[in-house]
Design a protein around this motif. Structure first.
Motif, short mmCIF file in Angstrom:
data_model
loop_
_atom_site.label_atom_id
_atom_site.label_comp_id
_atom_site.label_asym_id
_atom_site.label_seq_id
_atom_site.Cartn_x
_atom_site.Cartn_y
_atom_site.Cartn_z
N SER A 163 -37.26 33.44 51.61
CA SER A 163 -37.75 32.72 52.78
C SER A 163 -37.36 31.25 52.78
CB SER A 163 -39.28 32.83 52.86
OG SER A 163 -39.70 34.18 52.91
N ALA A 164 -37.14 30.68 51.61
CA ALA A 164 -36.92 29.23 51.51
C ALA A 164 -35.56 28.82 52.07
CB ALA A 164 -37.04 28.79 50.06
N ASP A 165 -35.50 27.57 52.51
CA ASP A 165 -34.22 26.98 52.89
C ASP A 165 -33.46 26.51 51.66
OD1 ASP A 165 -34.46 27.01 55.85
OD2 ASP A 165 -36.18 25.72 55.46
N PHE A 166 -34.20 25.93 50.71
CA PHE A 166 -33.60 25.38 49.51
C PHE A 166 -34.42 25.75 48.29
CE2 PHE A 166 -32.72 22.40 53.02
CZ PHE A 166 -31.33 22.43 53.02
N LEU A 167 -33.75 25.85 47.14
CA LEU A 167 -34.41 26.06 45.85
C LEU A 167 -34.18 24.82 45.01
CD1 LEU A 167 -35.71 28.26 43.78
CD2 LEU A 167 -33.38 28.21 42.84
N LEU A 168 -35.24 24.26 44.45
CA LEU A 168 -35.14 23.05 43.63
C LEU A 168 -35.24 23.42 42.16
CD1 LEU A 168 -35.00 19.96 43.43
CD2 LEU A 168 -37.50 19.92 43.68
N MET A 169 -34.22 23.05 41.37
CA MET A 169 -34.20 23.27 39.92
C MET A 169 -33.72 21.99 39.22
SD MET A 169 -32.81 27.18 39.34
CE MET A 169 -33.14 27.15 37.57
N PRO A 170 -34.63 21.05 38.99
CA PRO A 170 -34.24 19.76 38.39
C PRO A 170 -34.32 19.77 36.87
CG PRO A 170 -36.51 19.66 39.12
CD PRO A 170 -36.04 21.07 39.39
N SER A 171 -33.82 20.79 36.23
CA SER A 171 -34.09 21.05 34.81
C SER A 171 -33.59 19.95 33.90
CB SER A 171 -33.44 22.37 34.40
OG SER A 171 -33.92 23.44 35.18
N ARG A 172 -34.38 19.68 32.87
CA ARG A 172 -33.94 18.79 31.78
C ARG A 172 -32.78 19.45 31.05
NH1 ARG A 172 -36.29 14.59 28.87
NH2 ARG A 172 -38.21 14.77 30.11
N PHE A 173 -32.93 20.73 30.75
CA PHE A 173 -31.82 21.54 30.25
C PHE A 173 -32.03 22.96 30.74
CE2 PHE A 173 -35.07 21.94 27.00
CZ PHE A 173 -35.00 23.26 26.58
N GLU A 174 -30.95 23.72 30.86
CA GLU A 174 -31.04 25.07 31.41
C GLU A 174 -29.90 25.90 30.81
OE1 GLU A 174 -33.14 27.66 32.82
OE2 GLU A 174 -33.65 25.83 33.91
N PRO A 175 -30.20 26.72 29.79
CA PRO A 175 -29.13 27.49 29.14
C PRO A 175 -28.26 28.26 30.14
CG PRO A 175 -31.15 27.66 27.88
CD PRO A 175 -31.50 26.92 29.14
N CYS A 176 -28.86 29.01 31.03
CA CYS A 176 -28.12 29.66 32.11
C CYS A 176 -28.85 29.47 33.42
CB CYS A 176 -27.92 31.15 31.84
SG CYS A 176 -27.06 31.99 33.21
N GLY A 177 -30.08 30.01 33.47
CA GLY A 177 -30.80 30.02 34.73
C GLY A 177 -30.42 31.26 35.52
N LEU A 178 -31.42 31.99 35.96
CA LEU A 178 -31.20 33.13 36.84
C LEU A 178 -31.68 32.83 38.25
CD1 LEU A 178 -32.34 36.08 34.52
CD2 LEU A 178 -30.00 35.35 35.01
N THR A 179 -32.66 31.95 38.37
CA THR A 179 -33.29 31.74 39.68
C THR A 179 -32.30 31.19 40.69
OG1 THR A 179 -35.33 31.27 38.48
CG2 THR A 179 -35.31 30.78 40.82
N GLN A 180 -31.38 30.31 40.26
CA GLN A 180 -30.39 29.79 41.20
C GLN A 180 -29.45 30.89 41.67
OE1 GLN A 180 -30.07 29.45 37.98
NE2 GLN A 180 -27.94 29.32 37.34
N LEU A 181 -29.21 31.90 40.82
CA LEU A 181 -28.37 33.03 41.22
C LEU A 181 -29.11 33.92 42.22
CD1 LEU A 181 -26.81 33.98 37.76
CD2 LEU A 181 -25.87 32.48 39.52
N TYR A 182 -30.40 34.14 41.98
CA TYR A 182 -31.20 34.88 42.95
C TYR A 182 -31.18 34.16 44.30
CZ TYR A 182 -33.25 37.11 38.77
OH TYR A 182 -33.44 37.78 37.58
#
Length: 465
Positions: A357-376
């Motif tokens: 539903s969202a227009d944008f996803l915010l992921m301001p991570s300090r570190f992120e080995p891979c991340g799946l949420t941005q792929l979703y």
């Protein structure tokens, strides 16, 4: 080629985070490439799903002989078997790692026992892997027990997050009954490290993005010397996602489905989510989905929240984590009831609904080995706003460079707000460009197909030695 995945989690049976999704998805894709795969996990008290008893086996551990019962089920929508190792004294509990925000104090013993039991269970079911693919510190002692038991096969260790290393007091380690030489593999001093053992003994190491592989060689969080000594045996392979489970064209959790050819369904989901959560419809809808921890950049969000609200956005936060962050969001929600909704829970249904539903996803991570949420998010045409670190750097490129999202570099609230402001500007001033960006995201390939072939190349490389 037979590959045994040995891990603490596998979706949908036992899940605490992204590890469970990886362990559920990669074996299925490898099976399509002709490999014979199986998964070995503990049978927790909370494990759901029908399963059949296969065999019992004895595990000598801590000076005692223990009986483990092995159960079998199939991964949903596949023929990949999942073997559940049942030992109630260690695993017949509600949690995977702990309860009430506290880890179980005997986690070292629990997962050391599981690692040894997994090796013995492969022999008990007469299934002999060529590769044991182990994951994070929970199974990092498996190569040690494999050597002790004389079990054939090679080991590949995947580091999903180097921040979780499995440090335990020496008195806990002494309960494992290891020799002084084996104990020394975990380090010296009063606290010893489980992951260290696997980094030394595994035949090959992988981590979950190329950038993160480079980052941990530059800063190994106390394991620098070992990681650098194994640099030739370390590769970063991006995770994929299960594109059948995460598919806007058929997602069972959505109010209505949609595709790149017709995005009216995304707008409909957006409208119903705003209505369900009592949020304003006047500005862009920004989502945050994940653990509320320092790693995820929650301190940046809280520091910049008042300025974020002046941009006219609505913000949905879905997840649980550090109690201090949860409390801060609860207080902020009272201040901006029409523009901020906080769902302090872990819910697959809400994750799908919010991301779609969202227009944008915010992921301001300090570190992120891979991340799946941005792929979703990309899979659903939701544009990511991310800090350039780890797998976020590898999967999201800035729109100003022809990419698929909004990227900032410095770990500051100001840099995050700058990227968010650019996204809001696009939403307000150029809907045609935003629509093209959504369609580009929806057409991307985020599957396990390419990563699976890269893992196959790793397995072949290890077996050729």
């Amino acid at each position: 080629m037979r590959i045994a995945f040995v891990a603490a989690e596998v979706a949908p049976f036992a899940k605490a985070g992204g590890l469970a999704d990886v362990v559920a998805s990669l074996p299925k894709t490898l099976a399509k490439l002709g490999l014979e795969t199986a998964i070995f996990v503990p049978r927790y008290g909370s494990t759901q799903g029908g399963m059949a008893k296969v065999v019992s086996c004895s595990v000598d551990f801590g000076g005692e002989r223990n009986e483990v019962v092995v159960f079998r089920a199939l991964l949903p929508k596949s023929n990949v078997p999942v073997f559940f190792l049942d030992f109630p004294p260690y695993f017949g509990r509600p949690g995977i790692y702990g309860e009430g925000g506290e880890d179980y104090p005997d986690n070292l013993r629990r997962f050391a026992f599981f690692s040894k039991a997994a090796l013995i269970s492969t022999s008990a079911i007469s299934w002999f892997p060529d590769i044991f693919h182990i994951h994070d510190w929970h199974t990092a002692l498996l190569p040690l027990y494999k050597r002790e038991l004389g079990v054939p096969g090679k080991t590949v260790l995947t580091i999903h997050n180097l921040a979780f290393q499995g440090w335990f007091p020496r008195k806990e380690w002494e309960l494992l009954g290891l020799s002084p030489e084996d104990l020394a593999l975990a380090g010296s001093g009063d606290w010893l490290c489980a992951l260290r053992v696997g980094l030394i003994l595994a035949d090959f190491l992988t981590t979950v993005s190329p950038t993160y592989a480079q980052e941990i060689l530059e800063d190994g969080l106390g394991l620098d010397e070992i990681l650098r000594s194994r640099a030739q045996d370390l590769v970063g392979i991006l995770n994929g996602i299960d594109q059948e489970e995460w598919d806007p064209r058929s997602d069972r959790y959505l109010w209505t489905t949609y595709s790149e050819r017709d995005l009216r369904g995304k707008a409909f989901n957006r409208r119903l989510l705003l209505q369900a959560l009592g949020l304003s419809r006047g500005g862009p809808l920004v989502a945050m989905v994940g653990r509320l921890t320092e790693q995820k950049g929650i301190d940046l969000v809280l520091a910049g929240l008042e300025r974020m609200m002046t941009l006219g956005i609505s913000l949905v936060v879905l997840g649980t984590g550090d109690p201090k962050y949860e409390q801060s969001f609860r207080e902020a929600e009272k201040r901006w009831p029409q523009n901020l909704k906080v769902l302090l829970e872990f819910s697959e249904e809400w994750a799908h609904k919010v991301i779609a539903s969202a227009d944008f996803l915010l992921m301001p991570s300090r570190f992120e080995p891979c991340g799946l949420t941005q792929l979703y998010a990309l899979r659903y045409g939701t544009i990511p706003i991310v800090r350039a670190t780890g797998g976020l750097r590898d999967t999201v490129q800035d729109v100003d460079e022809g990419g698929n999202g909004f990227v900032f570099h410095e770990y500051t609230a100001e840099a995050m707000l700058g990227a968010l402001a650019r996204a809001v500007k696009l939403w307000r001033e150029d809907r045609k460009a935003l629509l093209a960006l959504r369609r580009k995201a929806l057409l991307g390939d985020y599957s396990w197909d390419r990563p699976a072939r890269q893992y196959l190349a790793v397995y072949e490389r290890v077996l050729s030695r």
